[in-house]
Structure formats: C-alpha cells, structure tokens
Design a protein around this motif. Structure first.
Motif, PDB file in Angstrom:
ATOM      1  N   MET A 153       0.836  -1.201   0.000  1.00 18.20           N
ATOM      2  CA  MET A 153       0.000   0.000   0.000  1.00 18.20           C
ATOM      3  C   MET A 153       0.871   1.252   0.000  1.00 18.20           C
ATOM      4  O   MET A 153       0.597   2.215  -0.733  1.00 18.20           O
ATOM      5  N   ALA A 154       1.923   1.246   0.822  1.00 15.38           N
ATOM      6  CA  ALA A 154       2.819   2.404   0.890  1.00 15.38           C
ATOM      7  C   ALA A 154       3.532   2.605  -0.448  1.00 15.38           C
ATOM      8  O   ALA A 154       3.681   3.739  -0.927  1.00 15.38           O
ATOM      9  N   ALA A 155       3.984   1.500  -1.056  1.00 15.38           N
ATOM     10  CA  ALA A 155       4.669   1.605  -2.344  1.00 15.38           C
ATOM     11  C   ALA A 155       3.736   2.158  -3.415  1.00 15.38           C
ATOM     12  O   ALA A 155       4.117   3.039  -4.199  1.00 15.38           O
ATOM     13  N   MET A 156       2.510   1.658  -3.455  1.00 15.87           N
ATOM     14  CA  MET A 156       1.558   2.119  -4.454  1.00 15.87           C
ATOM     15  C   MET A 156       1.241   3.599  -4.274  1.00 15.87           C
ATOM     16  O   MET A 156       1.144   4.353  -5.252  1.00 15.87           O
ATOM     17  N   THR A 164       7.278   7.282  -8.613  1.00 13.36           N
ATOM     18  CA  THR A 164       8.233   6.213  -8.335  1.00 13.36           C
ATOM     19  C   THR A 164       7.845   4.973  -9.135  1.00 13.36           C
ATOM     20  O   THR A 164       6.669   4.702  -9.351  1.00 13.36           O
ATOM     21  N   THR A 165       8.837   4.206  -9.589  1.00 12.87           N
ATOM     22  CA  THR A 165       8.569   3.048 -10.433  1.00 12.87           C
ATOM     23  C   THR A 165       9.099   1.760  -9.805  1.00 12.87           C
ATOM     24  O   THR A 165       9.933   1.785  -8.880  1.00 12.87           O
ATOM     25  N   SER A 166       8.645   0.645 -10.354  1.00  8.88           N
ATOM     26  CA  SER A 166       9.158  -0.655  -9.912  1.00  8.88           C
ATOM     27  C   SER A 166      10.640  -0.793 -10.214  1.00  8.88           C
ATOM     28  O   SER A 166      11.363  -1.504  -9.508  1.00  8.88           O
ATOM     29  N   ASP A 257       0.459   8.997   7.042  1.00  2.57           N
ATOM     30  CA  ASP A 257       0.664   9.266   5.621  1.00  2.57           C
ATOM     31  C   ASP A 257       1.356   8.054   5.026  1.00  2.57           C
ATOM     32  O   ASP A 257       2.490   7.733   5.397  1.00  2.57           O
ATOM     33  N   LEU A 258       0.695   7.364   4.123  1.00  3.09           N
ATOM     34  CA  LEU A 258       1.254   6.120   3.575  1.00  3.09           C
ATOM     35  C   LEU A 258       2.572   6.326   2.839  1.00  3.09           C
ATOM     36  O   LEU A 258       3.351   5.392   2.682  1.00  3.09           O
ATOM     37  N   ALA A 259       2.823   7.530   2.376  1.00  2.73           N
ATOM     38  CA  ALA A 259       4.028   7.790   1.591  1.00  2.73           C
ATOM     39  C   ALA A 259       5.094   8.535   2.400  1.00  2.73           C
ATOM     40  O   ALA A 259       6.034   9.084   1.821  1.00  2.73           O
ATOM     41  N   ARG A 260       4.962   8.522   3.731  1.00  4.02           N
ATOM     42  CA  ARG A 260       5.891   9.298   4.562  1.00  4.02           C
ATOM     43  C   ARG A 260       6.134   8.583   5.881  1.00  4.02           C
ATOM     44  O   ARG A 260       5.182   8.187   6.559  1.00  4.02           O
ATOM     45  N   LEU A 261       7.404   8.415   6.274  1.00  4.79           N
ATOM     46  CA  LEU A 261       7.755   7.778   7.548  1.00  4.79           C
ATOM     47  C   LEU A 261       8.026   8.850   8.596  1.00  4.79           C
ATOM     48  O   LEU A 261       9.161   9.274   8.818  1.00  4.79           O
ATOM     49  N   THR A 262       6.958   9.276   9.246  1.00  5.23           N
ATOM     50  CA  THR A 262       7.083  10.333  10.255  1.00  5.23           C
ATOM     51  C   THR A 262       7.977   9.903  11.408  1.00  5.23           C
ATOM     52  O   THR A 262       8.784  10.694  11.920  1.00  5.23           O
ATOM     53  N   ALA A 263       7.859   8.643  11.843  1.00 14.09           N
ATOM     54  CA  ALA A 263       8.686   8.162  12.955  1.00 14.09           C
ATOM     55  C   ALA A 263      10.164   8.229  12.614  1.00 14.09           C
ATOM     56  O   ALA A 263      11.002   8.620  13.441  1.00 14.09           O
ATOM     57  N   ALA A 264      10.511   7.858  11.381  1.00 15.60           N
ATOM     58  CA  ALA A 264      11.916   7.928  10.957  1.00 15.60           C
ATOM     59  C   ALA A 264      12.391   9.367  10.867  1.00 15.60           C
ATOM     60  O   ALA A 264      13.553   9.672  11.174  1.00 15.60           O
ATOM     61  N   ILE A 293      10.758  -0.927  -0.689  1.00 15.12           N
ATOM     62  CA  ILE A 293      10.098   0.357  -0.430  1.00 15.12           C
ATOM     63  C   ILE A 293      10.492   0.919   0.926  1.00 15.12           C
ATOM     64  O   ILE A 293      10.552   2.139   1.109  1.00 15.12           O
ATOM     65  N   THR A 294      10.812   0.049   1.882  1.00 14.22           N
ATOM     66  CA  THR A 294      11.231   0.516   3.205  1.00 14.22           C
ATOM     67  C   THR A 294      12.479   1.379   3.090  1.00 14.22           C
ATOM     68  O   THR A 294      12.586   2.435   3.730  1.00 14.22           O
TER      69      THR A 294
END
Length: 389
Positions: A153-156, A164-166, A257-264, A293-294
């Motif tokens: 889901m985050a990658a999509m 971003t692409t595969s 936010d699926l496209a953002r790592l707030t914790a990181a 994706i991570t």
C-alpha cells in the motif's frame, strides 16, 4: 567527576547455512552462542554483565513473552538493569540508546544486547494475518496479507504521488545483492538483475518476491561498556554519537501518511542533532530493508534526499559497491539474513565497517556510520549514529 561515555566494544552473529543455524539449536542456545562470541570479542565474560536488553525470540511462544527473565535465568546472571522494549525490528537501535543512557548514568557497567530466532528451522513464521483483536480487528478480517500488504500500500501510494517506479525499487534489491556477493556469510549470493526482480512472482502489487526480505534463522549480540573500560580492555571502541526513536501507528489504517515515515523523520532528526553532524559526514549507512520500499521511504525520511526523490537517489546503482552512497553492505535483509527482526544485524555490520573488518566489502575510510531500524509495518523508527572516535 569525569563523565562516563558509552561505547560498543563487542559484536557477534551466529553463522547460517542456507538461512538456518548450522546445528539443531534452541532460540536460547542461538543467543548464548552470539553472546559468548560478542563477550569474547570484547575481552569480557558473562559474569561481567550487569545489564541485559533483548526482544523477540522468533520461533518460540510462551516464555518468549518475558525474554529478559528467560535469558537472565539461562545465562545465570542477575542484571541490575533490564530492558525488553519491543517496537519491532527497530528495537535494537533503541536498545543501543537505552544502554548508552543506562551506562552513562551508572545504572550498569556492561550491557549485553541479544536477539535470537529459529523461525526458518521451526517453520514458525505465520503470514496469514495478525490475530483479530484490539486494533487489528479492523484490518485482519478483510484479508490483507501481513505484513507485505501494508508495504505494498505504501509503495503504491508513493508511486501515485511521486512517479516512483518498480525499476527504482528493483535498483535497491540489485545493489544490495552486489554487496551480498562480497559477503561469504550472506544467504543469497547469486547475481541479480532488474529483470530478475520483475520476473519473480508478484506477491502484493506492486511488490515482487525479490522486493521482499528473506526468511531465515539468526542470532546476534552487542556488548557495550564505558570508553574508559574499553581502553583498559585494549579493545577498539565504537562511539555512540547520536540516537533517536519514535512510532506513529500499528495498523495501516492508523498510519498518518502512507508515503511518509514520520517516525523515521523524528528519530533521524534527533540523532543528527545529538551527534552534531551533517548528512555529508556519513560514510556508510545500514538501513532496514524489510522490503525495497522501506529503504526508499527511509532515505527520504532521514533527509538524504527530499520527499519524492528517493527513486532518483537510488538510481544508477548509487547504493551498490563503488557507488556514491554505500548502503547495507552485508547484503541486508534482502540478501544476507532476516530472522524476523533485523535491527541488531545492521548494528553489527556498522561496527565491523568502522573497525575495518569487512574484507572485500569494506568501505574505505569509513569513520562514521548511520544505522536505522524500522519496526512493525512502517510503524516505529530508531536511528543511531556511530563513529570511530
């Protein structure tokens, strides 16, 4: 009074063959082997240990819920400082921070951090979904594959927002495999191309099998003490210059936010602030790679590139041997090992790089390393900045 300064003075991991421990060992024996070897590396023994930090124990239910009690009994020690905080794969970066503060406050003198897993040997890894209780009752019944579905889901979402692409994701898998080919201890060492990644089965669109980490056994240990003690032992210390940690959610529906790592973002910002250095000072990075994706999301969150620019950042094998940004030099979770929780192995590799012990994969003049762990499903983040001096 002279300030106590915490350092890492010993590390070790347990050898694997085809992703499994080479003997029929219990998860306690795996940790005991790693602990023994890390203490030998430090010039210490188990009787010197008065701080114990551990989490997990993949492959064993029941007693694994109380890991410090179980391990202290098994090791025959009575620690005066313990920590069993479990925030997933980032727990061990957090443990380095917690041990550092405990040592500097005088709450312990020698801290032992361990992890062990027999998940591959025991065939105990269950990806059918987390139990439908507490907040998981809102996700598990609907059949999302766990944990890959959340990462997909985050990658999509990142693809939708930033283009971003595969291919960008596959660049990470290929670069990481190139490092693994230089590591005799890595599980997967066969050559890998972007086309190979695309040809592997799609497991959760847009992630292919080779976008995903391995499933292996594993055991690792880290020994920390004071810089003064390390000098007396005649062992080269690795200094803990900065750290930070945070978490935002457990269920994917709770991710801000699926496209953002707030914790990181929070963990990285704190670590850089404490270390007092810029991103340009990092010579080698070890970043949790549960999935390709991570890595891409974490590079953006830590500030090595802007949001949405992770794909461009990793293009052209930038993170491979000979590239401008040495990343996951052991082969990481994608190609070396992934025993359920990877964070301790990222730290072990960083220490070995800083001590110049990595042979063919050694990054020249590596003096400062960044290590970042991710836990849960992009849920928690913990960052450590380590240095030679």
């Amino acid at each position: 009074m002279k300030k106590r300064e915490a350092v890492i003075v010993g590390v070790a991991d347990v050898p694997l063959q085809n992703g499994k421990v080479t003997e029929s060992l219990s998860v306690l024996q795996v940790q005991a082997r790693a602990a023994r070897d890390a203490l030998n590396d430090a010039g210490l023994s188990m009787r010197d240990v008065d701080g114990l930090l551990t989490a997990g124990m993949w492959g064993v239910p029941g007693p694994g819920q109380l890991p410090t009690l179980t391990l202290a009994e098994y090791f025959g020690i009575t620690p005066r400082y313990m920590d069993a905080t479990n925030i997933g794969g980032s727990a061990f970066e957090a443990f380095v921070a917690h041990a550092a503060t405990a040592i500097e406050a005088g709450r312990c003198d020698v801290a032992l951090i361990t992890y062990g897993s027999t998940q591959k040997s025991e065939k105990s890894r269950n990806l059918a979904g987390r139990p439908s209780v507490l907040t998981m009752q809102y996700e598990t019944p609907w059949g999302m594959p766990t944990p890959v579905g959340g990462y997909a889901m985050a990658a999509m979402r990142h693809m939708h927002e930033y283009g971003t692409t595969s291919t960008h994701l596959a660049e990470i898998a290929v670069a990481t495999r190139k490092w693994a080919q230089r590591n005799p201890a890595a599980t997967m060492r066969d050559p890998l191309t972007i086309d190979d990644v695309f040809a592997s089965p799609m497991i959760s669109d847009p992630l292919h099998l080779l976008d995903a980490c391995l499933v292996t056994d594993g055991g690792g240990a880290i020994v920390m003490t004071t810089a003064e003690h390390a000098r007396a032992l005649g062992r080269p210390p690795v200094y803990v210059r900065g750290y930070g940690e945070s978490n935002t959610h457990w269920t994917m529906s709770g991710m801000p936010d699926l496209a953002r790592l707030t914790a990181a973002e929070i963990a990285g910002r704190e670590a850089f602030r404490m270390a007092g250095i810029s991103h340009d000072a990092i010579d080698v990075a070890q970043i949790y790679d549960s999935f390709t994706i991570t890595v891409l999301l974490t590079l953006e969150a830590l500030g090595f590139c802007k949001r949405g620019e992770g794909g461009a950042f990793v293009s052209g094998q930038r993170t491979a041997p000979g590239g401008a940004f040495p990343l996951n030099t052991s082969g990481g979770g994608l190609s070396c090992c992934h025993p359920g929780m990877l964070g301790i192995f990222l730290l072990i590799e960083a220490v070995r790089q800083l001590r110049g012990e990595c042979g063919e994969r050694q990054v020249q003049n590596a003096r400062t390393a960044l290590v970042h762990g991710t836990g849960g499903t992009l849920s928690s983040g913990a960052t450590c900045i380590l240095s030679q001096s």
